[in-house]
Design a protein around this motif. Structure first.
Motif, mmCIF file in Angstrom:
data_model
loop_
_atom_site.group_PDB
_atom_site.id
_atom_site.type_symbol
_atom_site.label_atom_id
_atom_site.label_comp_id
_atom_site.label_asym_id
_atom_site.label_seq_id
_atom_site.Cartn_x
_atom_site.Cartn_y
_atom_site.Cartn_z
ATOM 1 N N CYS A 50 -51.821 -39.358 -66.414
ATOM 2 C CA CYS A 50 -51.299 -38.531 -65.314
ATOM 3 C C CYS A 50 -50.127 -39.183 -64.602
ATOM 4 C CB CYS A 50 -52.415 -38.234 -64.315
ATOM 5 S SG CYS A 50 -53.701 -37.148 -64.969
ATOM 6 N N GLN A 61 -60.513 -30.369 -63.624
ATOM 7 C CA GLN A 61 -59.820 -29.480 -62.698
ATOM 8 C C GLN A 61 -58.523 -28.988 -63.337
ATOM 9 O OE1 GLN A 61 -61.152 -28.681 -59.683
ATOM 10 N NE2 GLN A 61 -62.884 -30.043 -60.039
ATOM 11 N N SER A 62 -58.190 -27.740 -63.089
ATOM 12 C CA SER A 62 -56.940 -27.186 -63.610
ATOM 13 C C SER A 62 -56.186 -26.495 -62.475
ATOM 14 C CB SER A 62 -57.228 -26.191 -64.732
ATOM 15 O OG SER A 62 -56.033 -25.694 -65.284
ATOM 16 N N PRO A 63 -55.029 -27.057 -62.065
ATOM 17 C CA PRO A 63 -54.426 -28.284 -62.585
ATOM 18 C C PRO A 63 -55.206 -29.519 -62.129
ATOM 19 C CG PRO A 63 -53.212 -27.511 -60.677
ATOM 20 C CD PRO A 63 -54.231 -26.455 -60.972
ATOM 21 N N PRO A 64 -54.927 -30.696 -62.736
ATOM 22 C CA PRO A 64 -55.648 -31.913 -62.340
ATOM 23 C C PRO A 64 -55.573 -32.165 -60.845
ATOM 24 C CG PRO A 64 -54.324 -32.308 -64.303
ATOM 25 C CD PRO A 64 -53.937 -30.935 -63.805
ATOM 26 N N ARG A 109 -55.004 -34.495 -58.643
ATOM 27 C CA ARG A 109 -54.449 -35.850 -58.564
ATOM 28 C C ARG A 109 -54.769 -36.506 -57.224
ATOM 29 N NH1 ARG A 109 -50.118 -37.125 -62.025
ATOM 30 N NH2 ARG A 109 -49.228 -38.301 -60.294
#
Length: 341
Positions: free
Chosen positions: A184, A310-313, A315
């Motif tokens: 990531c 998760q989508s999106p990650p 972060r």
């Protein structure tokens, strides 16, 4: 048998597991339960609802209407036969964790090895997760004490069974988690590598602490308050382990509940402190020796899940978990002081 699935995206995942529920051997066992266990007459209607799916297993609620009303059980269907879990649950019941005990597990009814199915008691009542998210402050503290008392009883009285946890053998898997987070980019990559370096340097000497019964995934959603009973479900990952591992799983799970649902990693810190103090008075006296290591490891696990599930990650969540893991290893006595105060 009518199947109620959680959603259209789940159908393909559970189809193979659900098909087993229509087998004659399974239906015959339901009939036996209706007559011998509940003495409620002939099975008239059956509904099956998928509750949770993992790659190698699926959990269903089986609801049966009989002459005596509706009755429900849990059916866990496995890709590979796991008769060992039924045997472990039966041993726990004999060791004082049966349905008559304040601190208990679900009653295991039967395991059908030919089908890879275990039937067990379906507990009625809220989970500790529900109380921690929606309860009053007093209800949350009471739930924390009951969770800690269950785990303390389990660690001190349950017979150890299963494999002995091998940390060194698991490090290739932890490296894989790191690689997923590193992919990531920054600042996650740098923090993940630093956490992995510190975990390798801090790996505990497991021979210095006597292993005890380990739950393997002791988290708030697995603790059910069924009236006066405090019962813990999902013993699929049972083993013999350092008691600090189960404690760390619970504490980090609390923090993640707070982060995701209450807006701050520390929103349930008071609940966590009550859990640790209560465990200190009822559990293993040496349980916190390696707690900081296991907490950091579970923080890494959480960060991995944040970037993959998760989508999106997520972060931001992943970075918070990495920072918390690094703090745990930078101040290794911090957690112990909670239990001693």
């Amino acid at each position: 048998m009518k199947l109620e699935l959680a959603g259209p995206d789940v159908n393909d995942r559970v189809a193979a597991f659900a098909a087993v529920l229509d087998r004659e051997e399974f239906c015959s066992e339901l009939d036996r339960l209706c007559f011998s266990e509940w003495q409620c007459g002939t099975r008239q209607k059956v509904r099956a609802r998928a509750l949770k799916w993992h790659g190698d297993r699926c959990t269903f609620e089986i609801a049966m209407r009989t002459e005596g009303g509706w009755h429900s059980v849990i059916a866990k269907v496995y890709k590979m036969d796991r008769a060992d879990i039924f045997q472990a649950m039966a041993a726990l019941s004999r060791a004082g964790f049966g349905t008559e005990a304040e601190f208990s597990i679900p009653q295991p009814f039967i395991h059908l090895s030919s089908l890879g199915i275990r039937l067990e008691e379906m507990l009625q009542g809220p989970s500790a997760k529900e109380i921690f998210l929606n309860g009053s402050p007093d209800e949350r503290f009471d739930a924390a004490e009951r969770c800690a008392q269950w785990l303390g009883r389990f660690h001190t009285t349950a017979p150890p069974r299963g494999k002995v946890a091998d940390l060194s053998g698991e490090f290739p898997r932890y490296r894989y988690w790191i690689d997923l987070v590193v992919s990531c980019g920054e600042p996650l990559a740098r923090k993940a590598e630093l956490l992995f370096e510190k975990l390798r340097a801090a790996i505990p000497d497991l021979s210095a602490i006597e292993s005890c019964a380990g739950h393997g995934s002791y988290i708030p959603e697995h603790v059910i308050f069924s009236g006066w009973r405090t019962a813990t479900i999902d013993l699929d990952e049972y083993d013999a382990a350092d008691p600090g591992r189960d404690i760390a799983w619970f504490i980090v799970s609390l923090q993640r509940l707070a982060l995701k649902h209450l807006g701050s990693l520390h929103a349930l810190d008071g609940v966590a402190e009550r859990f640790l103090r209560t465990y200190a008075s009822s559990g293993r006296s040496d349980a916190m020796v390696n707690f900081s290591f296991y907490k950091a490891l579970e923080c890494l696990h959480g960060a991995k899940r944040d970037v993959t599930n998760q989508s999106p990650p997520a972060r931001d969540w992943a970075e918070i978990m990495l920072d918390e893991g690094l703090r745990a290893l930078w101040s290794p006595r911090a957690a112990s002081s909670h239990a001693e105060n």
